[in-house]
Design an enzyme around this catalytic site. Structure first.
Site, PDB file in Angstrom:
ATOM      1  N   GLU A 111       8.496  92.456  65.131  1.00  0.00           N
ATOM      2  CA  GLU A 111       8.641  91.705  63.888  1.00  0.00           C
ATOM      3  C   GLU A 111       7.770  92.194  62.737  1.00  0.00           C
ATOM      4  O   GLU A 111       8.190  92.110  61.582  1.00  0.00           O
ATOM      5  CB  GLU A 111       8.320  90.223  64.152  1.00  0.00           C
ATOM      6  CG  GLU A 111       9.312  89.516  65.061  1.00  0.00           C
ATOM      7  CD  GLU A 111      10.679  89.370  64.420  1.00  0.00           C
ATOM      8  OE1 GLU A 111      10.747  88.947  63.254  1.00  0.00           O
ATOM      9  OE2 GLU A 111      11.672  89.711  65.072  1.00  0.00           O
ATOM     10  N   SER A 487      18.863  29.134  93.514  1.00  0.00           N
ATOM     11  CA  SER A 487      17.736  28.516  94.225  1.00  0.00           C
ATOM     12  C   SER A 487      16.447  29.309  94.152  1.00  0.00           C
ATOM     13  O   SER A 487      15.407  28.827  94.610  1.00  0.00           O
ATOM     14  CB  SER A 487      18.120  28.305  95.699  1.00  0.00           C
ATOM     15  OG  SER A 487      19.139  27.330  95.805  1.00  0.00           O
TER      16      SER A 487
END
Length: 836
Positions: A111, A487
């Site tokens: 680069e 219950s």
């Protein structure tokens, strides 16, 4: 000064001015002077335009001094191991020193060879770019330095224009003034996009090679270095030859620049790319119900996105580290137990239809991945039908295909005529499993449910399964499904009764009970489950063990429903009006609330709302939630010092009176031994719990556990439908809990429930509740005649008083034999340390 002198001076000035003007006029006649003046004017105008139009719009490079790239949030489990990541971009931040030198050399060679010698701009490259753009249709090459790429990625955007190049150059120059070369490289290597949704080199190393960057080889460094130009152009699967050629070019540059030897170059050039297959969405870690609930809570607290830096702790960019109570082992067991239970109920009821349907278009794989439908139950797979002309041709998320014979899809369609094979069409997404050389059709149960496991001492959630599969059924039935608990609410009702004067041995009539609801509603008469009649007076304990509705509503009416709903609210079950029906579970609640309520009862009435998140740290390790968090003293000690083990600081609130809570747990142990959850008795460990079955029955429940863990499960249809007359909590829900418990408690010590100070243990007759003095409980018999019962001080049943008005006998009798040393309650309590 004389007049003559003044006149001479004026004449000299005019003569000199005239000489300069004459010189200027003579110079202006030369062409090169006009050209120089023209360019000078252009430069001046350009500088003014730069000052007015460009520089004011540039961002400040000072932000780079404290720049923090967007980072995903990482989740750890209860052991501190990473288990999930909330990310839209793969990104892992490293410091410059953590990047291998050869990797840095590869990027410089590919680069920006002159990175360490220029000051942000490669002027020869800029001239080359301008020349190429003037005389070539190709995009300019070699113009952007690494510093300019940092400026582009972070500050100026990705627009391709001369104005953007100008901004890049100016910002690059400024960046070089405020950051070192190493700092610039660190930002670049952490933020550059490299394909496969990977931002930064460390993320790319995992995306392409499934390794940390420190584990990569020289040719792998070189391959990663070619990706900033065009990740898709060098795809290792579709552009292999081009990627190899470009990688070898980078190796040549590294050799020319002196970073590697000829031998290293030759060995690397001969190596294949060595990348792993692309990871598609279906292969990412699956969040599941637990992680999705964690995400929801984090989003509510910290937000989703950074909002331009205004929200630094966002879930998808803040880089949070989230420590949770997630236990992978318990989660796997809970998930399997719930799924197996749902499949048992649903088996033989027919095919429920495809998981989904999509239009295939040009790519069936893309269509399947786009549906976000997948399965992780045993060896089941989600496959899309790509051909239905003969035997079914199936495609799978990894790109593979398979065949399902029509005979393997012959199950009947639920609620309709015909078989599944006649209804399947191209584009349907099916649940299938391997069978022989092909696949067999499977069906996802229509019935669903939720399972949660909590640690009662801390209220931390260890596992959460909110349905069969979160990718097929996203609705979390643990936290979002409001259902009637039936219950399972009764222990809360009886706990309120114990707080308001009743005892486990209090006698309550199991008989008809009616209330007048006013002129409009008339009289309401309650019934036991299955419309059973009453059985007369019994102890409160017996009423819970046998889940008698009539005794429950009578107890609630006796102490007053306002007291009952007040406790339901305090313990977190829900806010209800003081109607007797709520004492039988008519009010809606969730699995998570009920499990937490039982955890509070087990913990002697102390607790807090359930938590999934222990604490949240920012990217620097600072704890930012919960507020006023305190670290665990000595938890990170290198070795045990022989003292009691340290425990995290947990702030709990006293919600239920301690002795009442323990009494309720002690009573609910009888539900396991001889009540409606007797299926769990052979687990052979101290355990309490309660089953629940609501009207219909449409939902069945079980909630209970041990001092180490409390679990809760319910199953039912999302749109409530009658489950059938045989469906009860003890026959459907409790077996699911048992499948989990068998392995979940394996290897754990059998710890009895801890009684708070003040509790008195008294021998009573289990049936009548009267005190017993001549017999002892039989621990091996689940239905002993005599049991130990827990009483508060001065509340236990007592021996009938001696009649003082009777005549004294005249006959002399022999004194009674001495009392055995171990026959009295007082002696027992003395051996146990007194009142406890």
């Amino acid at each position: 000064m004389s007049a003559a002198s003044s006149e001479n001076t004026s004449t000299r000035i005019r003569r000199e001015a005239g000489a300069f003007g004459a010189f200027a006029r003579r110079a202006w006649k030369r062409w090169w002077v006009k050209v120089l003046a023209f360019f000078a004017a252009l430069i001046a105008l350009a500088y003014v335009a730069l000052l007015i139009f460009v520089l004011p719009g540039l961002p400040s490079v000072d932000t780079l001094k404290t720049y923090e790239p967007p980072l995903p949030s990482n989740v750890r489990d209860t052991n501190g191991m990473p288990v999930y990541t909330y990310a839209r971009e793969r990104r892992v931040q490293l410091s410059f020193d953590e990047y291998p030198k050869l990797l840095v050399a590869a990027y410089l060679s590919a680069e920006d060879k002159t990175f360490f010698s220029h000051h942000g701009v490669d002027y020869l490259g800029v001239v080359s770019a301008v020349w190429d753009n003037m005389f070539s249709s190709k995009r300019a090459r070699g113009a952007s330095t690494i510093t300019q790429q940092v400026a582009k990625n972070l500050l100026t955007g990705n627009e391709h224009s001369y104005s953007r190049k100008l901004k890049e150059a100016i910002l690059a120059y400024r960046i070089e003034n405020v950051l070192t070369k190493q700092q610039i490289l660190e930002i670049y290597l952490n933020t550059i996009f490299l394909g496969r949704n990977a931002y930064g080199v460390e993320a790319a190393a995992h995306a392409y090679f499934d390794k940390d960057v420190s584990q990569l080889t020289l040719p792998q460094f070189a391959y990663l270095a070619i990706l900033p130009k065009a990740p898709s152009g060098y795809d290792p699967d579709r552009q292999t030859a081009r990627a190899l050629a470009r990688r070898n070019y980078v190796l040549n540059e590294m050799l020319a620049n002196g970073y590697i030897t000829q031998a290293q170059h030759d060995a690397a050039e001969a190596s294949p790319l060595g990348t792993v297959n692309k990871r598609t969405a279906s292969f990412e870690s699956v969040p599941g119900y637990f992680m999705e609930e964690v995400r929801r809570q984090l989003m509510e607290k910290f937000g989703e996105n950074s909002d331009g830096g205004r929200n630094p702790y966002s879930v998808y960019a803040g880089g949070l580290w989230v420590r949770t109570s997630f236990d992978p082992n318990q989660q796997a067991l809970a998930q399997k137990a719930l799924r197996d239970g749902l499949l048992r109920y649903d088996r033989g009821r027919g095919w429920t239809g495809p998981l989904g349907h999509v239009e295939i278009g040009q790519s069936w794989q893309s269509a399947l991945l786009g549906s976000n439908i997948a399965l992780d139950y045993e060896d089941w797979r989600a496959g899309i039908v790509i051909d239905a002309s003969g035997d079914f041709r199936l495609g799978f998320a990894d790109g593979s295909t398979g065949t399902m014979p029509r005979g393997a899809a012959s199950m009947p369609i639920r609620g309709g005529g015909g078989s599944a094979s006649g209804a399947i069409k191209v584009g349907d997404i099916l649940a299938v499993s391997p069978s022989g050389g092909g696949f067999t059709l499977q069906t996802i149960p229509k019935i669903s449910g939720g399972f949660m496991v909590e640690e009662p001492a801390t209220s931390r959630v260890l596992a959460m399964q909110g349905g069969f599969d979160s990718r097929v059924q996203a609705f979390n039935r643990v936290t979002q499904a409001m259902r009637q608990p039936g219950s399972t609410i009764k222990p809360i009702v009886y706990a309120a009764a114990l707080e308001n004067g009743l005892t486990p041995a209090s006698i309550i009539v199991d008989g008809p009970f009616c209330v007048n609801q006013g002129a409009r509603l008339g009289q309401k008469c309650f019934k036991n489950f299955g419309n059973e009649g009453g059985s007369g007076p019994h102890t409160l304990r017996w009423g819970l063990e046998q889940s008698r509705n009539l005794m429950t509503v009578r107890a609630a009416a006796q102490i007053g429903m306002p007291n009952v709903v007040k406790l339901m609210d305090a313990i977190g079950v829900g806010k209800y009006k003081p109607y007797l029906a709520y004492s039988l579970g008519a009010g809606e609640t969730t699995v998570s609330r009920m499990v937490n309520a039982y955890s509070i009862l087990e913990n002697n009435g102390r607790g807090r709302p359930s938590t999934l998140i222990d604490y949240v740290q920012d990217r620097h390790g600072n704890v930012i939630w919960p507020d006023n968090w305190r670290a665990c003293d000595r938890c990170n000690a290198p070795d045990w010092n022989g003292k009691p083990m340290p425990r995290p600081v947990v702030r709990l609130k006293q919600i239920v009176e301690p002795m009442s809570a323990y009494q309720m747990v002690h009573i609910a142990e009888g539900v396991i031994q001889r009540g409606t959850a007797v299926v769990l008795r052979d687990l052979d460990r101290p355990m309490f719990g309660k089953t629940g079955t609501n009207t219909g029955p449409k939902d069945v429940w079980f909630i209970g556990g041990t001092p180490q863990m409390i679990g809760g499960v319910y199953i039912g249809y999302d749109s409530p439908v009658n489950l059938g007359g045989y469906a009860q909590g003890g026959t459907l829900a409790a077996p699911i809990f048992k499948e989990w418990a068998v392995k979940a408690y394996e290897g754990m010590p059998k710890i009895p429930f801890r009684a708070p100070p003040g509790i008195r243990m008294v021998r009573i007759d289990r049936t009548s509740g009267r005190p017993v003095f001549g017999a002892w409980p039989n621990d091996k018999d689940p239905k002993p005649a005599v049991i130990w019962e827990a009483f508060k001080p001065e509340s236990e049943v007592r021996r009938a008083p001696i009649r003082r008005d009777l005549p004294t006998p005249t006959a002399t009798k022999a004194p009674p034999p001495p009392k055995p040393a171990d026959s009295g309650d007082g002696d027992f309590l003395q051996r146990q340390g007194g009142i406890y």
